[in-house]
Design a protein around this motif. Structure first.
Motif, short mmCIF file in Angstrom:
data_model
loop_
_atom_site.label_atom_id
_atom_site.label_comp_id
_atom_site.label_asym_id
_atom_site.label_seq_id
_atom_site.Cartn_x
_atom_site.Cartn_y
_atom_site.Cartn_z
N ASP A 1 -2.74 55.22 33.54
CA ASP A 1 -1.96 54.79 32.10
C ASP A 1 -0.73 54.38 31.86
O ASP A 1 -0.26 55.90 32.72
CB ASP A 1 -2.54 55.03 30.92
CG ASP A 1 -2.45 55.51 29.86
OD1 ASP A 1 -1.66 53.60 29.19
OD2 ASP A 1 -2.31 56.45 28.65
N THR A 2 0.20 54.22 31.85
CA THR A 2 1.81 54.48 31.45
C THR A 2 2.61 53.68 30.10
O THR A 2 3.39 53.58 29.13
CB THR A 2 2.15 53.29 32.27
OG1 THR A 2 2.15 51.89 32.33
CG2 THR A 2 2.14 53.33 34.17
N CYS B 1 1.59 59.49 27.68
CA CYS B 1 0.73 58.52 27.16
C CYS B 1 -0.24 59.13 26.35
O CYS B 1 -0.54 59.46 26.31
CB CYS B 1 0.35 57.82 28.81
SG CYS B 1 1.90 58.05 30.11
#
Length: 366
Positions: free
Chosen positions: A265-266, A292
């Motif tokens: 996840d970014t 995030c």
């Protein structure tokens, strides 16, 4: 597909993410051209997905597009909202009437269907007829809390496949036992969990928490065990998960699971401008810099569980989280890989709420 595999993809673009996930698992290898494919979302109430209550329409569009690109056109969306609400209104409010028109997919209200009694091996349960006609059932629950069963995910989402009279009976029986037995009759071929936005502790929505992920797998018991830990619970403390494993429906032992993360996840979490009062209160314990969503969501769930256990007031300092703390050596509590330089840190990228909760409990009890 391995039944012990759990696939996870992170992000906030539901349509793109679910297509990438389906490309990785290739469900088309299990479907033949003449099969009736049923999509079973969660539309418990007539509220949009942003409320944390109902299945993402973007995700559903992505699934339909993927299936049609593979040459499958016999697709139906089935659901029955909870007692007292209208499925037809939910179809409209949640945007499924638009999906039906755009893709030529039938919407089927199970509240209007006939039903038959089936023997679940110790319990008779009425199930709607159309559900039993489906050849390949794709279960599309939302990752969220529940005021009576703690969590609701894959196993409980099958409750939309029974008539209202049976839903009422389930509540008189305490939910856990009938939910487990129902899954001996209605067996999803594949489960795709909307973990993009769920609710903190109530299936009707109102306290939305971004978790920024889609989770998928064949075993609904294993999926629910994984979901329970993400929300800060021990899977075996959720009655219907434990019973479903005992009934042979699936495995709840996450040590036997193969977790396949397709990416990291970014996406930086939103500022919870639409969050309910409870989420806003919990966020006061958090100091974040570019966190995030998946990581931040886990922390919110952990703080909620700590609060339920009467321990949040004993937390003597705020908790740090986010990419803005990478490489910084700080005296304090950090959550996630980015806070690895803190004096006290919960590892993980993203960590589960259960791991954060155990860490915080040890800290406040020290």
């Amino acid at each position: 597909m391995n039944r012990q595999s759990i696939y996870v993809i992170y992000g906030n673009d539901g349509k793109r993410m679910v297509k990438e996930l389906l490309h990785a698992v290739k469900i088309e290898n299990e479907i033949t051209g003449d099969m009736l494919i049923g999509l079973k979302p969660n539309m418990v109430v007539a509220k949009p997905p942003e409320s944390g209550a109902t299945t993402s329409t973007d995700m559903v569009c992505g699934i339909i597009e993927y299936l049609k690109d593979c040459g499958f056109n016999r697709i139906i969306i089935l659901e029955g909202s909870w007692v007292g609400d209208s499925t037809q209104r939910a179809f409209k409010v949640c945007g499924y009437d638009r999906i039906s028109r755009e893709y030529g997919v039938e919407l089927f209200d199970t509240k209007k269907d006939g039903f038959k009694a089936y023997d679940a091996g110790g319990m008779k349960i009425n199930v709607c007829d159309k559900v039993m006609e489906v050849d390949y059932l794709i279960n599309l629950p939302v990752l969220k809390g529940h005021c009576q069963t703690e969590i609701t995910c894959a196993l409980k989402n099958m409750k939309g496949c029974i008539p209202d009279s049976e839903k009422r009976r389930f509540h008189t029986m305490g939910l856990h036992r009938p939910i487990a037995y129902l899954n001996k009759i209605v067996k999803p071929s594949f489960n795709i969990v909307d973990g993009l936005i769920g609710d903190l502790d109530f299936e009707e929505g109102g306290n939305p928490v971004e978790m920024n992920r889609i989770i998928a797998g064949k075993d609904p018991v294993l999926i629910d065990a994984y979901a329970a830990e993400l929300m800060g619970y021990d899977p075996y403390d959720i009655g219907y998960i434990k019973l479903a494993e005992e009934l042979g429906i699936g495995c709840a032992d996450l040590k036997k699971a193969e977790i396949v993360e397709l990416n990291k996840d970014t996406a930086v979490q939103k500022k919870f401008t639409d969050a309910g009062r409870k989420v806003k209160r919990l966020s006061q314990w958090i100091i974040e810099q570019d966190a995030c969503s998946a990581c931040y969501g886990s922390l919110v769930h952990a703080l909620a569980r700590l609060d339920e256990q009467g321990l949040l007031g004993r937390l003597r300092e705020k908790v740090y989280i986010g990419q803005g703390f990478k490489g910084k050596a700080i005296e304090g509590i950090g959550v996630g890989k980015c806070t690895g330089g803190f004096s006290r840190c919960v590892k993980g990228c993203p960590p589960k709420a259960k791991d954060i909760l155990e860490f915080l409990k040890e800290y406040v009890n020290a």
